[in-house]
Design a protein around this motif. Structure first.
Motif, PDB file in Angstrom:
ATOM      1  N   TYR A 220       0.691  -1.210  -0.106  1.00 56.59           N
ATOM      2  CA  TYR A 220       0.022  -0.201  -0.015  1.00 56.59           C
ATOM      3  C   TYR A 220       0.864   1.179   0.024  1.00 56.59           C
ATOM      4  O   TYR A 220       1.736   1.495   0.823  1.00 56.59           O
ATOM      5  N   SER A 221       0.602   2.244  -0.839  1.00 58.45           N
ATOM      6  CA  SER A 221       1.212   3.429  -0.962  1.00 58.45           C
ATOM      7  C   SER A 221       0.392   4.510  -1.221  1.00 58.45           C
ATOM      8  O   SER A 221      -0.690   4.388  -2.025  1.00 58.45           O
ATOM      9  N   LYS A 222       0.528   5.706  -0.525  1.00 56.61           N
ATOM     10  CA  LYS A 222      -0.003   6.965  -0.959  1.00 56.61           C
ATOM     11  C   LYS A 222       1.052   7.917  -1.473  1.00 56.61           C
ATOM     12  O   LYS A 222       2.128   7.875  -1.718  1.00 56.61           O
ATOM     13  N   SER A 223       0.364   8.811  -2.559  1.00 54.32           N
ATOM     14  CA  SER A 223       1.260   9.851  -3.376  1.00 54.32           C
ATOM     15  C   SER A 223      -0.168  10.793  -3.750  1.00 54.32           C
ATOM     16  O   SER A 223      -1.120  10.640  -3.364  1.00 54.32           O
ATOM     17  N   CYS A 224       0.584  11.659  -4.811  1.00 55.24           N
ATOM     18  CA  CYS A 224      -0.289  12.698  -5.024  1.00 55.24           C
ATOM     19  C   CYS A 224      -1.466  12.504  -5.746  1.00 55.24           C
ATOM     20  O   CYS A 224      -2.524  12.930  -5.786  1.00 55.24           O
TER      21      CYS A 224
ATOM     22  N   GLY B 196      -3.059   9.882  -5.270  1.00 54.65           N
ATOM     23  CA  GLY B 196      -3.845   8.849  -4.429  1.00 54.65           C
ATOM     24  C   GLY B 196      -3.135   7.676  -3.897  1.00 54.65           C
ATOM     25  O   GLY B 196      -2.505   7.373  -4.379  1.00 54.65           O
ATOM     26  N   PRO B 197      -4.105   6.970  -3.106  1.00 57.32           N
ATOM     27  CA  PRO B 197      -3.614   5.713  -2.702  1.00 57.32           C
ATOM     28  C   PRO B 197      -3.636   4.503  -3.769  1.00 57.32           C
ATOM     29  O   PRO B 197      -4.211   4.478  -4.547  1.00 57.32           O
ATOM     30  N   SER B 198      -2.584   3.596  -3.709  1.00 56.79           N
ATOM     31  CA  SER B 198      -2.596   2.567  -4.754  1.00 56.79           C
ATOM     32  C   SER B 198      -2.143   1.220  -3.886  1.00 56.79           C
ATOM     33  O   SER B 198      -1.435   1.459  -2.749  1.00 56.79           O
TER      34      SER B 198
END
Length: 181
Positions: free
Chosen positions: A20-24, A26-28
Motif C-alpha cells: 500500500y502506498s500513498k502519493s499525489c 491517491g492511494p494505490s
C-alpha cells in the motif's frame, strides 16, 4: 511463492503481496507476488504450524492488512491440526485432495460469514436513513416487485434493469411517504 514460504520467507512474501502506498495521485496497492495475501497467509500459517513455530513472531512483523488476514489463517491452521500432522505423515494424500478442512472459529476471509437478513421494517428504516447498501437495495426492490431476480433471469429478462426500475419506484414512494408523514 510456495517455495519461498517453505524456505521461511512467508512474512516477506505476504508483505509483497499487498504493498500500500500513498502519493499525489491517491492511494494505490501493488502486488509483487503471484499469489495473493490471503493465499500466502494460509500457506504461511500451515507452514508455521507444521514447523512448530509461534505465529506471534510473524504477526509482529506484518502490516495491518496482512496481520488481519494472517490472524484468520492461523486460526484456520489451529482448527485443522489433523491436516498439519498430515503434512508430515502423508503429504501425497494432501496432493490427491484426501483431507477435510474444518471451519475456523473466527471468520476466514469472510467466506463463512453470512450477513444476517434484515426484516422489511429494518430495511425500510435503513433505506430512509440512507444506510442501505446497493446490493441490499436491489434485493429489497426484487423482493417487493413481485418476482425475484432469479425468476427474471430464468425468463430471459434483464434483471438489473427491472430491479433498478423497481428500486427507483420504491425509493420515490418511501421519500414521498416520509415527506407526507
Amino acid at each position: 511463492d510456495l517455495t519461498g514460504v517453505a524456505l521461511g520467507y512467508g512474512v516477506l512474501l505476504m508483505e509483497g503481496a499487498h504493498v500500500y502506498s500513498k502519493s499525489c495521485g491517491g492511494p494505490s496497492v501493488a502486488k509483487l507476488t503471484a499469489l495473493g495475501v490471503a493465499d500466502l497467509a494460509v500457506v504461511t500459517a500451515f507452514f508455521a504450524a507444521h514447523q512448530g513455530a509461534d505465529p506471534s513472531a510473524a504477526k509482529r512483523c506484518l502490516s495491518a492488512t496482512q496481520k488481519a488476514v494472517f490472524a484468520d489463517a492461523v486460526d484456520l491452521a489451529r482448527n485443522n491440526q489433523s491436516l498439519v500432522r498430515q503434512l508430515s505423515s502423508a503429504p501425497k494424500s494432501l496432493m490427491r485432495g484426501d483431507f477435510a478442512l474444518a471451519e475456523a472459529r473466527a471468520p476466514w476471509f469472510g467466506l463463512f460469514n453470512k450477513k444476517p437478513q434484515r426484516s422489511d421494517e429494518e430495511m425500510a428504516d435503513a433505506l430512509l436513513s440512507g444506510e442501505l447498501q446497493e446490493g441490499d437495495l436491489k434485493l429489497f426492490a426484487a423482493k417487493h416487485a413481485g418476482a425475484s431476480v432469479g425468476e427474471r433471469a430464468r425468463s430471459g429478462a434483464s434483471s438489473d434493469a427491472h430491479v433498478d426500475d423497481d428500486l427507483k419506484r420504491l425509493v420515490s414512494e418511501s421519500l414521498s411517504e416520509s415527506r407526507a408523514g
